[in-house]
Scaffold this motif. Sequence first.
Motif, PDB file in Angstrom:
ATOM      1  N   TYR A 137      15.460   5.671   3.486  1.00  0.00           N
ATOM      2  CA  TYR A 137      15.687   5.060   2.177  1.00  0.00           C
ATOM      3  C   TYR A 137      15.034   5.880   1.072  1.00  0.00           C
ATOM      4  CZ  TYR A 137      17.325   1.029   4.815  1.00  0.00           C
ATOM      5  OH  TYR A 137      18.008   0.197   5.671  1.00  0.00           O
ATOM      6  N   GLY A 138      13.895   6.491   1.370  1.00  0.00           N
ATOM      7  CA  GLY A 138      13.259   7.373   0.395  1.00  0.00           C
ATOM      8  C   GLY A 138      14.115   8.573   0.071  1.00  0.00           C
ATOM      9  N   VAL A 139      14.753   9.153   1.091  1.00  0.00           N
ATOM     10  CA  VAL A 139      15.660  10.286   0.866  1.00  0.00           C
ATOM     11  C   VAL A 139      16.849   9.840   0.021  1.00  0.00           C
ATOM     12  CG1 VAL A 139      17.265  11.879   2.006  1.00  0.00           C
ATOM     13  CG2 VAL A 139      14.986  11.556   2.938  1.00  0.00           C
ATOM     14  N   ILE A 140      17.432   8.701   0.335  1.00  0.00           N
ATOM     15  CA  ILE A 140      18.592   8.206  -0.408  1.00  0.00           C
ATOM     16  C   ILE A 140      18.229   7.913  -1.860  1.00  0.00           C
ATOM     17  CG2 ILE A 140      20.208   6.272  -0.596  1.00  0.00           C
ATOM     18  CD1 ILE A 140      20.152   6.155   2.510  1.00  0.00           C
ATOM     19  N   VAL A 141      17.106   7.236  -2.069  1.00  0.00           N
ATOM     20  CA  VAL A 141      16.679   6.914  -3.438  1.00  0.00           C
ATOM     21  C   VAL A 141      16.347   8.188  -4.207  1.00  0.00           C
ATOM     22  CG1 VAL A 141      14.829   5.815  -4.772  1.00  0.00           C
ATOM     23  CG2 VAL A 141      15.933   4.573  -2.921  1.00  0.00           C
ATOM     24  N   SER A 142      15.723   9.158  -3.560  1.00  0.00           N
ATOM     25  CA  SER A 142      15.399  10.416  -4.231  1.00  0.00           C
ATOM     26  C   SER A 142      16.663  11.157  -4.653  1.00  0.00           C
ATOM     27  CB  SER A 142      14.549  11.313  -3.327  1.00  0.00           C
ATOM     28  OG  SER A 142      13.312  10.728  -3.069  1.00  0.00           O
ATOM     29  N   PHE A 143      17.667  11.196  -3.772  1.00  0.00           N
ATOM     30  CA  PHE A 143      18.938  11.826  -4.143  1.00  0.00           C
ATOM     31  C   PHE A 143      19.587  11.097  -5.312  1.00  0.00           C
ATOM     32  CE2 PHE A 143      19.557  14.163  -0.004  1.00  0.00           C
ATOM     33  CZ  PHE A 143      19.719  15.404  -0.605  1.00  0.00           C
ATOM     34  N   LYS A 189       0.829  -1.208   0.000  1.00  0.00           N
ATOM     35  CA  LYS A 189       0.000   0.000   0.000  1.00  0.00           C
ATOM     36  C   LYS A 189       0.860   1.254   0.000  1.00  0.00           C
ATOM     37  CE  LYS A 189      -3.974  -2.095   2.236  1.00  0.00           C
ATOM     38  NZ  LYS A 189      -4.825  -2.120   3.422  1.00  0.00           N
ATOM     39  N   TYR A 190       2.004   1.180   0.679  1.00  0.00           N
ATOM     40  CA  TYR A 190       2.926   2.306   0.723  1.00  0.00           C
ATOM     41  C   TYR A 190       3.456   2.624  -0.672  1.00  0.00           C
ATOM     42  CZ  TYR A 190       7.193   4.861   2.066  1.00  0.00           C
ATOM     43  OH  TYR A 190       8.197   5.785   2.187  1.00  0.00           O
ATOM     44  N   PHE A 191       3.882   1.609  -1.423  1.00  0.00           N
ATOM     45  CA  PHE A 191       4.397   1.837  -2.769  1.00  0.00           C
ATOM     46  C   PHE A 191       3.291   2.286  -3.721  1.00  0.00           C
ATOM     47  CE2 PHE A 191       8.039  -1.094  -1.643  1.00  0.00           C
ATOM     48  CZ  PHE A 191       8.959  -0.055  -1.564  1.00  0.00           C
ATOM     49  N   ILE A 192       2.099   1.745  -3.567  1.00  0.00           N
ATOM     50  CA  ILE A 192       0.977   2.177  -4.404  1.00  0.00           C
ATOM     51  C   ILE A 192       0.652   3.644  -4.132  1.00  0.00           C
ATOM     52  CG2 ILE A 192      -1.508   1.888  -4.769  1.00  0.00           C
ATOM     53  CD1 ILE A 192      -1.038  -1.147  -4.403  1.00  0.00           C
ATOM     54  N   LYS A 193       0.649   4.015  -2.861  1.00  0.00           N
ATOM     55  CA  LYS A 193       0.375   5.411  -2.491  1.00  0.00           C
ATOM     56  C   LYS A 193       1.439   6.336  -3.071  1.00  0.00           C
ATOM     57  CE  LYS A 193      -1.778   8.003   0.793  1.00  0.00           C
ATOM     58  NZ  LYS A 193      -3.196   8.145   0.983  1.00  0.00           N
ATOM     59  N   LEU A 194       2.712   5.955  -2.952  1.00  0.00           N
ATOM     60  CA  LEU A 194       3.787   6.778  -3.510  1.00  0.00           C
ATOM     61  C   LEU A 194       3.670   6.880  -5.029  1.00  0.00           C
ATOM     62  CD1 LEU A 194       6.891   5.674  -1.413  1.00  0.00           C
ATOM     63  CD2 LEU A 194       5.544   7.744  -1.196  1.00  0.00           C
ATOM     64  N   PHE A 195       3.327   5.780  -5.681  1.00  0.00           N
ATOM     65  CA  PHE A 195       3.175   5.801  -7.131  1.00  0.00           C
ATOM     66  C   PHE A 195       2.034   6.719  -7.541  1.00  0.00           C
ATOM     67  CE2 PHE A 195       1.224   4.094 -11.024  1.00  0.00           C
ATOM     68  CZ  PHE A 195       2.291   4.280 -11.898  1.00  0.00           C
ATOM     69  N   LEU A 196       0.907   6.649  -6.849  1.00  0.00           N
ATOM     70  CA  LEU A 196      -0.227   7.512  -7.177  1.00  0.00           C
ATOM     71  C   LEU A 196       0.101   8.979  -6.950  1.00  0.00           C
ATOM     72  CD1 LEU A 196      -3.204   5.410  -5.754  1.00  0.00           C
ATOM     73  CD2 LEU A 196      -2.550   5.729  -8.147  1.00  0.00           C
ATOM     74  N   ILE A 197       0.826   9.274  -5.891  1.00  0.00           N
ATOM     75  CA  ILE A 197       1.235  10.656  -5.623  1.00  0.00           C
ATOM     76  C   ILE A 197       2.185  11.133  -6.717  1.00  0.00           C
ATOM     77  CG2 ILE A 197       2.518  12.133  -4.044  1.00  0.00           C
ATOM     78  CD1 ILE A 197       1.396  10.365  -1.774  1.00  0.00           C
TER      79      ILE A 197
END
Length: 167
Positions: free
Chosen positions: A146-152, A38-46
């Motif tokens: 991990y989101g911050v690292i992946v975003s960078f 659900k977390y990945f689906i929410k991030l994808f939709l955003i």
Amino acid sequence: MPISKKLCPVPFDQQPLNEYFALKASWFFSWSTLSLNKYFIKLFLIFVFIFVILMFSLVYIVSKTYSIWKLIILNIFIATFIFLLIFIRLYLGWSYIVKRLISATIFYEESGWYDGELWIKKPEALTQDRLVAFYEVMPFLFRAKYGVIVSFALLFLEKIIYSLILL
């Protein structure tokens, strides 16, 4: 699980466990408490929502000066930067709660900024708070980190791709 006033002089809203429950129930921070799917689906939709809004606005503003590929990569770059800001905010919020839960002393304000006090946690409260911090809050903090690292990393990769397309 509020602690009684005899055991803890800290006001209800400033008790670390209550701050954790309030943060977990908030609209923004509850995203990171979802199950992984659900977390990945929410991030994808955003991401799709941000991408579509940016695409319409950027096409309207700069469509004459950029090719469609440059425009798409610029759009992805801006959307990733917005995601970076979201993940930084998540990380700062969860790290504040972890710090308050792990700490043996709690600074609190009784009625205003001018009359702060320091409360030393009892061993039972400290054990309970640390268990909550390590087993419930740390996974949320790791997700945000991990989101911050992946975003960078994505921003760096997108910058490379964008500069290669400009050639």
